[in-house]
Design a protein around this motif. Structure first.
Motif, PDB file in Angstrom:
ATOM      1  N   VAL A  59       0.957  -1.180  -0.070  1.00 46.00           N
ATOM      2  CA  VAL A  59      -0.103  -0.321   0.102  1.00 46.00           C
ATOM      3  C   VAL A  59       1.014   1.130  -0.133  1.00 46.00           C
ATOM      4  CG1 VAL A  59      -1.877   1.361   1.271  1.00 46.00           C
ATOM      5  CG2 VAL A  59      -1.698  -1.239   1.240  1.00 46.00           C
ATOM      6  N   PRO A  60       0.836   2.166  -0.905  1.00 43.27           N
ATOM      7  CA  PRO A  60       1.430   3.342  -0.816  1.00 43.27           C
ATOM      8  C   PRO A  60       1.194   4.398   0.442  1.00 43.27           C
ATOM      9  CG  PRO A  60       0.593   3.059  -2.946  1.00 43.27           C
ATOM     10  CD  PRO A  60      -0.037   2.213  -1.876  1.00 43.27           C
ATOM     11  N   ILE A  61       2.257   4.883   0.712  1.00 46.24           N
ATOM     12  CA  ILE A  61       2.088   5.838   1.865  1.00 46.24           C
ATOM     13  C   ILE A  61       1.147   6.972   1.742  1.00 46.24           C
ATOM     14  CG2 ILE A  61       3.273   7.731   3.168  1.00 46.24           C
ATOM     15  CD1 ILE A  61       3.984   4.790   4.052  1.00 46.24           C
ATOM     16  N   ALA A  62       0.613   7.420   0.499  1.00 47.62           N
ATOM     17  CA  ALA A  62      -0.480   8.289   0.095  1.00 47.62           C
ATOM     18  C   ALA A  62      -1.710   7.708   0.643  1.00 47.62           C
ATOM     19  CB  ALA A  62      -0.387   8.902  -1.349  1.00 47.62           C
ATOM     20  N   ASP A  63      -1.779   6.267   0.456  1.00 46.06           N
ATOM     21  CA  ASP A  63      -3.277   5.697   1.009  1.00 46.06           C
ATOM     22  C   ASP A  63      -3.313   5.899   2.435  1.00 46.06           C
ATOM     23  OD1 ASP A  63      -3.287   5.501  -1.970  1.00 46.06           O
ATOM     24  OD2 ASP A  63      -3.410   3.359  -1.671  1.00 46.06           O
ATOM     25  N   TYR A  64      -2.161   5.374   3.371  1.00 49.10           N
ATOM     26  CA  TYR A  64      -2.276   5.680   4.394  1.00 49.10           C
ATOM     27  C   TYR A  64      -2.683   6.852   4.975  1.00 49.10           C
ATOM     28  CZ  TYR A  64      -0.173   0.896   4.817  1.00 49.10           C
ATOM     29  OH  TYR A  64       0.001  -0.375   4.658  1.00 49.10           O
ATOM     30  N   ILE A  65      -1.954   8.077   4.561  1.00 44.98           N
ATOM     31  CA  ILE A  65      -2.160   9.496   4.737  1.00 44.98           C
ATOM     32  C   ILE A  65      -3.776   9.704   4.526  1.00 44.98           C
ATOM     33  CG2 ILE A  65      -1.755  11.869   4.388  1.00 44.98           C
ATOM     34  CD1 ILE A  65       0.532  10.226   5.978  1.00 44.98           C
ATOM     35  N   GLN A  66      -4.233   9.352   3.540  1.00 44.69           N
ATOM     36  CA  GLN A  66      -5.598   9.637   3.024  1.00 44.69           C
ATOM     37  C   GLN A  66      -6.466   9.003   4.221  1.00 44.69           C
ATOM     38  OE1 GLN A  66      -6.603   8.522  -0.915  1.00 44.69           O
ATOM     39  NE2 GLN A  66      -8.609   9.733  -0.906  1.00 44.69           N
ATOM     40  N   ALA A  67      -6.173   7.802   4.492  1.00 43.88           N
ATOM     41  CA  ALA A  67      -7.347   6.873   5.401  1.00 43.88           C
ATOM     42  C   ALA A  67      -7.227   7.724   6.808  1.00 43.88           C
ATOM     43  CB  ALA A  67      -6.642   5.568   5.440  1.00 43.88           C
ATOM     44  N   VAL A  68      -5.991   8.040   7.231  1.00 42.45           N
ATOM     45  CA  VAL A  68      -6.084   8.672   8.571  1.00 42.45           C
ATOM     46  C   VAL A  68      -6.764  10.120   8.628  1.00 42.45           C
ATOM     47  CG1 VAL A  68      -4.475   9.732  10.097  1.00 42.45           C
ATOM     48  CG2 VAL A  68      -3.647   7.669   9.003  1.00 42.45           C
ATOM     49  N   GLU A  69      -6.672  10.907   7.271  1.00 40.89           N
ATOM     50  CA  GLU A  69      -7.099  12.229   7.338  1.00 40.89           C
ATOM     51  C   GLU A  69      -8.752  11.779   7.177  1.00 40.89           C
ATOM     52  OE1 GLU A  69      -5.601  13.486   3.432  1.00 40.89           O
ATOM     53  OE2 GLU A  69      -4.121  14.835   4.467  1.00 40.89           O
ATOM     54  N   GLN A  70      -9.188  10.874   6.444  1.00 40.25           N
ATOM     55  CA  GLN A  70     -10.783  10.405   6.698  1.00 40.25           C
ATOM     56  C   GLN A  70     -10.921  10.137   7.971  1.00 40.25           C
ATOM     57  OE1 GLN A  70     -11.706   7.462   4.141  1.00 40.25           O
ATOM     58  NE2 GLN A  70     -13.728   6.824   4.947  1.00 40.25           N
ATOM     59  N   LEU A  71     -10.219   9.511   8.952  1.00 38.08           N
ATOM     60  CA  LEU A  71     -10.666   9.346  10.255  1.00 38.08           C
ATOM     61  C   LEU A  71     -10.475  10.777  11.183  1.00 38.08           C
ATOM     62  CD1 LEU A  71      -8.907   5.810  10.961  1.00 38.08           C
ATOM     63  CD2 LEU A  71     -11.466   6.473  10.610  1.00 38.08           C
ATOM     64  N   VAL A  72      -9.712  11.301  10.827  1.00 42.35           N
ATOM     65  CA  VAL A  72      -9.455  12.556  11.714  1.00 42.35           C
ATOM     66  C   VAL A  72     -10.456  13.418  11.196  1.00 42.35           C
ATOM     67  CG1 VAL A  72      -8.057  14.397  11.822  1.00 42.35           C
ATOM     68  CG2 VAL A  72      -7.050  12.208  11.651  1.00 42.35           C
ATOM     69  N   ALA A  73     -11.102  13.658  10.043  1.00 35.22           N
ATOM     70  CA  ALA A  73     -12.159  14.429   9.899  1.00 35.22           C
ATOM     71  C   ALA A  73     -12.024  15.900   9.932  1.00 35.22           C
ATOM     72  CB  ALA A  73     -13.394  13.961  10.248  1.00 35.22           C
ATOM     73  N   SER A  74     -12.508  16.476  10.607  1.00 38.84           N
ATOM     74  CA  SER A  74     -12.377  17.982  10.931  1.00 38.84           C
ATOM     75  C   SER A  74     -11.486  18.375  11.989  1.00 38.84           C
ATOM     76  CB  SER A  74     -13.904  18.710  11.014  1.00 38.84           C
ATOM     77  OG  SER A  74     -14.460  18.151  12.220  1.00 38.84           O
ATOM     78  N   SER A  75     -11.149  17.520  12.895  1.00 37.74           N
ATOM     79  CA  SER A  75     -10.178  17.510  14.031  1.00 37.74           C
ATOM     80  C   SER A  75      -9.097  18.289  13.573  1.00 37.74           C
ATOM     81  CB  SER A  75      -9.888  16.211  14.704  1.00 37.74           C
ATOM     82  OG  SER A  75      -8.905  16.470  15.757  1.00 37.74           O
ATOM     83  N   CYS A 108     -17.315  -1.896  24.474  1.00 36.26           N
ATOM     84  CA  CYS A 108     -17.481  -0.334  24.459  1.00 36.26           C
ATOM     85  C   CYS A 108     -18.688   0.003  23.485  1.00 36.26           C
ATOM     86  CB  CYS A 108     -16.280   0.306  23.783  1.00 36.26           C
ATOM     87  SG  CYS A 108     -16.066  -0.043  22.182  1.00 36.26           S
ATOM     88  N   GLY A 109     -19.666  -0.900  23.207  1.00 36.95           N
ATOM     89  CA  GLY A 109     -20.637  -0.648  22.174  1.00 36.95           C
ATOM     90  C   GLY A 109     -20.462  -0.242  20.765  1.00 36.95           C
ATOM     91  N   ASN A 110     -19.685  -1.196  20.257  1.00 35.49           N
ATOM     92  CA  ASN A 110     -19.245  -1.051  18.995  1.00 35.49           C
ATOM     93  C   ASN A 110     -18.556   0.252  18.524  1.00 35.49           C
ATOM     94  OD1 ASN A 110     -19.932  -3.576  18.112  1.00 35.49           O
ATOM     95  ND2 ASN A 110     -21.928  -2.868  18.195  1.00 35.49           N
ATOM     96  N   CYS A 111     -17.753   0.901  19.544  1.00 30.16           N
ATOM     97  CA  CYS A 111     -17.055   2.117  19.207  1.00 30.16           C
ATOM     98  C   CYS A 111     -15.935   2.404  18.257  1.00 30.16           C
ATOM     99  CB  CYS A 111     -16.628   2.456  20.652  1.00 30.16           C
ATOM    100  SG  CYS A 111     -15.079   1.700  21.473  1.00 30.16           S
ATOM    101  N   THR A 112     -15.367   1.373  17.913  1.00 28.68           N
ATOM    102  CA  THR A 112     -14.353   1.393  16.862  1.00 28.68           C
ATOM    103  C   THR A 112     -14.587   1.497  15.375  1.00 28.68           C
ATOM    104  OG1 THR A 112     -14.187  -0.989  16.492  1.00 28.68           O
ATOM    105  CG2 THR A 112     -12.891  -0.361  18.650  1.00 28.68           C
ATOM    106  N   GLN A 113     -13.655   2.206  14.559  1.00 26.48           N
ATOM    107  CA  GLN A 113     -13.821   2.595  13.053  1.00 26.48           C
ATOM    108  C   GLN A 113     -12.497   1.538  12.535  1.00 26.48           C
ATOM    109  OE1 GLN A 113     -14.554   6.918  13.695  1.00 26.48           O
ATOM    110  NE2 GLN A 113     -15.333   6.178  11.661  1.00 26.48           N
ATOM    111  N   VAL A 114     -12.642   1.179  11.316  1.00 31.16           N
ATOM    112  CA  VAL A 114     -11.409   0.618  11.028  1.00 31.16           C
ATOM    113  C   VAL A 114     -11.634   0.724   9.327  1.00 31.16           C
ATOM    114  CG1 VAL A 114     -12.589  -1.616  10.555  1.00 31.16           C
ATOM    115  CG2 VAL A 114     -10.004  -1.467  10.547  1.00 31.16           C
ATOM    116  N   ILE A 115     -10.566   1.049   8.649  1.00 31.83           N
ATOM    117  CA  ILE A 115     -10.221   1.459   7.362  1.00 31.83           C
ATOM    118  C   ILE A 115      -9.365   0.194   6.839  1.00 31.83           C
ATOM    119  CG2 ILE A 115      -9.569   2.740   5.386  1.00 31.83           C
ATOM    120  CD1 ILE A 115     -10.353   5.086   6.778  1.00 31.83           C
ATOM    121  N   ASP A 116      -9.597  -0.664   6.125  1.00 31.34           N
ATOM    122  CA  ASP A 116      -8.817  -1.918   5.862  1.00 31.34           C
ATOM    123  C   ASP A 116      -8.449  -1.630   4.274  1.00 31.34           C
ATOM    124  OD1 ASP A 116      -7.396  -4.302   5.411  1.00 31.34           O
ATOM    125  OD2 ASP A 116      -9.087  -5.456   5.896  1.00 31.34           O
ATOM    126  N   LEU A 117      -7.123  -1.256   4.284  1.00 37.22           N
ATOM    127  CA  LEU A 117      -6.580  -1.004   2.863  1.00 37.22           C
ATOM    128  C   LEU A 117      -6.234  -2.376   2.047  1.00 37.22           C
ATOM    129  CD1 LEU A 117      -4.122   2.033   3.756  1.00 37.22           C
ATOM    130  CD2 LEU A 117      -6.559   2.066   2.887  1.00 37.22           C
TER     131      LEU A 117
END
Length: 392
Positions: A262-278, A378-387
């Motif tokens: 997986v290219p690093i750019a894909d990891y960066i994009q996935a984290v950005e998606q999880l971070v959202a507006s933070s 934790c009441g299904n509190c987690t999120q995952v992006i599987d690349l």
């Protein structure tokens, strides 16, 4: 040179935080008041670029010990409320009226591969109406044992010990020798010889694999806690993981033989998606590849706080120049990489959000524990992006 540049980033970059601070000790799995201390290793650095070399030059690998332990926010001591399959495994393995069958484990492949082989062996054994008794080929110490901290287990009679005892002491409960048998469990590497309940059933495979790791990790050894707390004390401000932690696992190295990296750019994009507006982000970067760590840090926004896996930071001098070669590197560190690795799984699971590649065993184990241990509590509190989705 990549490595000196990355070492500089680990120590000085404002984007990478490796903080050594104290934190009050909690109860349960956090009840011990001292962190694990590692003796120095003598690693064959001269052979890193040439594995056939016979020279004997060494470097001393002294790993730091924080003044105070960090703190695991999630307990892994006698985890209750097991799933039905995990409860089945617990009760089955503890029933000494069931004869045991031997599962021959060799010292090939990575830590995660060995654990997935054990999962398949469990299913095959149940179908044969036997319990699993894992033994090592030629009675050698298990490759992934920390030979210093697991020394007592190694020195004991290996015929009555399980390779899992040092890290997962309840995986194969001891039973009287009279209940054992000479039956061997069918080779779990061969998909055609899988137990009937998993054969050609992807959903059943996923559920059984996840339950196996739930079973293994429901009572992790105190040694693993000590190592996890040592690493946390070196990793995070205030000695605990930030509440908004994101775990990112990058599997590069020699994995290109099995999947497209997986290219690093894909990891960066996935984290950005999880971070959202933070406006802030905290990333635990789990990787065994220095080049992947450097590229991720260089590509990340400046406001990200990146905490580099201590396995990579501390064992760089014991790693080959090319590929992953996890088994060779583990031998070079006398099994210390094994202890550090299982502790890093617990640290990765301090997060609620994950960027993974489940075509890799390391990511898949994190995902299985996320699904079966974290989410139900934790009441299904987690999120995952599987690349890179994958199934063993």
């Amino acid at each position: 040179m990549i490595l000196p540049t990355l070492l500089h980033l680990w120590e000085s970059s404002t984007a990478v935080q490796i903080t050594r601070t104290s934190w009050p000790i909690d109860d349960g799995s956090n009840s011990n008041h001292t962190c694990l201390q590692h003796p120095p290793l003598r690693a064959h650095t001269s052979t890193l670029g040439d594995l056939t070399s016979t020279t004997t030059n060494y470097t001393i690998l002294q790993q730091p010990t924080p003044r105070h332990c960090g703190m695991l926010q999630r307990s892994w001591t006698n985890v209750a409320y097991l799933s039905p399959i995990a409860q089945e495994l617990l009760e089955w393995q503890a029933d000494c009226s069931i004869p045991s069958a031997t599962f021959h484990l060799d010292n090939s492949f990575g830590f995660g591969s060995h654990l997935y082989l054990f999962s398949q062996a469990l299913c095959n054994a149940i179908e044969m109406n036997t319990r699993v008794r894992t033994v090592l080929v030629d009675d050698a110490p298990w490759l992934w044992w920390d030979q210093h901290h697991c020394a007592q287990i190694i020195s004991d009679n290996r015929h009555s010990k399980s390779p899992w005892d040092c890290y997962f002491p309840l995986a194969e409960p001891s039973c009287p020798i009279s209940s054992t048998s000479t039956v061997n469990i069918t080779n779990p590497r061969n998909p055609r010889l899988r137990c009937q309940r998993l054969r050609n059933n992807e959903t059943a495979i996923q559920e059984f694999r996840a339950a196996t790791f739930e079973y293994l990790f429901h009572a992790v050894s105190p040694l693993v806690f000590e190592e996890a707390k040592r690493q946390i004390g070196l990793l995070f401000p205030n000695g605990q993981a930030p509440p908004d932690l994101i775990t990112v696992h990058i599997r590069w190295g020699d994995k290109f033989w099995e999947m497209d990296l997986v290219p690093i750019a894909d990891y960066i994009q996935a984290v950005e998606q999880l971070v959202a507006s933070s406006t802030d982000a905290h990333i635990y970067l789990a990787t065994e590849d220095p080049r992947a760590a450097e590229e991720f840090v260089a590509s990340a926004p400046s406001y990200w706080n990146i905490y580099i896996d201590r396995t990579l930071v501390e064992l760089t001098d014991a790693r080959p120049n090319k590929g992953n070669r996890a088994s060779w590197m583990t031998k070079n560190t006398q099994g210390r990489a094994g202890l550090m690795n299982v502790a890093s799984w617990l640290i990765a699971l301090e997060a609620n959000r994950f960027v993974l590649t489940t075509a890799s065993n390391w990511s898949r184990i994190v995902n299985d524990l996320r699904k079966n241990v974290i989410d139900p509590r934790c009441g299904n509190c987690t999120q995952v992006i599987d690349l890179r989705p994958g199934l063993w």
